[in-house]
Design an enzyme around this catalytic site. Structure first.
Site, PDB file in Angstrom:
ATOM      1  CB  THR A 114      -0.887   0.022   1.262  1.00  0.00           C
ATOM      2  OG1 THR A 114      -1.457   1.321   1.419  1.00  0.00           O
ATOM      3  CG2 THR A 114      -0.113  -0.274   2.534  1.00  0.00           C
ATOM      4  CE1 TYR A 138      -3.684  -2.043   5.375  1.00  0.00           C
ATOM      5  CE2 TYR A 138      -3.332   0.200   4.601  1.00  0.00           C
ATOM      6  CZ  TYR A 138      -3.571  -1.138   4.344  1.00  0.00           C
ATOM      7  OH  TYR A 138      -3.690  -1.551   3.035  1.00  0.00           O
TER       8      TYR A 138
END
Ligand code: UDP
Length: 324
Positions: A114, A138
């Site tokens: 990501t 995250y």
């Protein structure tokens, strides 16, 4: 050539599974259905199991030549509230998957990373050399796994593609599969939902950013463009290509207000919205430099924001309301 698509009943995994099949691969899906849906796996063999469940996973790995790993928790806000859940799944359980993959003799691994690994970048567009300094659990969990893949590549010859997604959006043009999140927190589905009469208003998170219209700018990439890049990345590894990390985006940024306009054009209705405060942790602009992925994979995203939003709208009308 068989590919185990871990997290294959989820949003991006289900699109990647179809892209793999279109390219002639045998596909086995593996998913614990915690956030995945059986209906997104329709037409595919689905093994239901957790990535940490070695007894379930090993027989599936024994039949595979490569692994694509999509099975992760992916809400930034939730990761701040409940980091334990994120490190437990995205690190601890994912390492168990990685070790089992290695033990099964598989040496090709494609990982959903990501742009959150970059944190708040100093320079736009973001190249793959931008320092990785995630600002939430995250992003930290994804970065940890990138480091594990890099170390396993050096030590054990496991070749990997670490694909750093920008904002995945849109749906397969068939209308059969698309984004299904509960709760839904992403801009495009929320903007489309806010076009329906009587629906909740969309809250625009901040209109005082240093951007042309004051709202955040993101690089929205159609999920089928993303899926195609996964196939290309696997082909790169199959043909002896080195391990790599690549940004997957379009290289073009769109503001929240531009997305709202696209949603109004797709639905033909005004998007009911209210300007709200900034969402903590949102950088003003995130746009990918895609030169490396173009050069190495010979790939480029082709779908525009209009196509992204209209495919999401078709899915919302045709598909997403049907029950699982
Ligand atoms: N956003 C917004 N209202 C919402 C959801 C998102 O204004 O209800 C904004 C958010 O601040 C960001 C952009 O839309 O600038 C994309 O957010 P999303 O949650 O879709 O993806 P993220 O960038 O967090 O992965």
């Amino acid at each position: 050539m068989a590919v185990l698509v871990v997290g294959g009943a989820g949003y991006i995994g289900s699109h990647a599974a179809r892209a793999l099949r279109r390219s002639g691969y045998e596909v086995i899906l593996y998913d614990n259905l915690s956030t995945g849906y059986q209906r997104l796996a329709q037409g595919f063999e689905l093994v239901i199991g957790d990535i940490a469940d070695e007894a379930k996973l090993r027989p599936a790995l024994a039949r595979a030549d490569a692994v694509m790993h999509f099975a992760a928790h992916a809400y930034v806000g939730e990761s701040v509230q409940n980091p334990r859940k994120y490190f437990r799944n995205n690190v601890e359980a994912a390492l168990s998957l990685l070790n089992d993959t290695l033990d099964a003799g598989i040496r090709r691994f494609v990982f959903s990373s990501t742009c959150a690994v970059y944190g708040v970048p100093g320079k736009i567009p973001i190249t793959e050399e931008t320092p990785r300094e995630p600002v939430n659990p995250y992003g930290a969990s994804k970065l940890f796994f990138e480091h594990a893949l890099e170390a396993y590549s050096r030590a054990y010859g496991l070749r990997s593609a670490r694909l750093r997604y920008f904002n995945a959006a849109g749906a397969d043009e068939s209308g059969e599969i698309g984004e299904l999140h509960d709760p839904e927190t992403h801009l495009i589905p929320l903007a489309l939902a806010a076009a329906a009469p009587g629906s909740a208003q969309l809250q625009v998170f901040g209109a005082d950013y240093p951007t042309p219209d004051g709202t955040c700018v993101r690089d929205y990439i159609h999920v089928n463009d993303l899926a195609d890049a996964h196939v290309r990345a696997l082909q790169h590894l199959e043909t002896g290509g080195d391990s790599l990390a690549l940004n997957l985006g379009t290289g073009r940024g769109h503001s929240v207000l531009e997305v709202i306009q696209a949603a109004e054009a797709a639905t033909g209705c005004p998007v009911r919205r209210v300007m709200g405060p900034r969402r903590p942790g949102d950088p003003p602009v995130l746009v990918a430099d895609v030169a490396q992925s173009q050069k190495i994979l010979g790939w480029q995203a082709t779908r525009t924001l209009t196509e992204i939003v209209s495919s999401a709208w078709v899915w919302m009308q045709k598909g997403s309301s049907r029950s699982a």
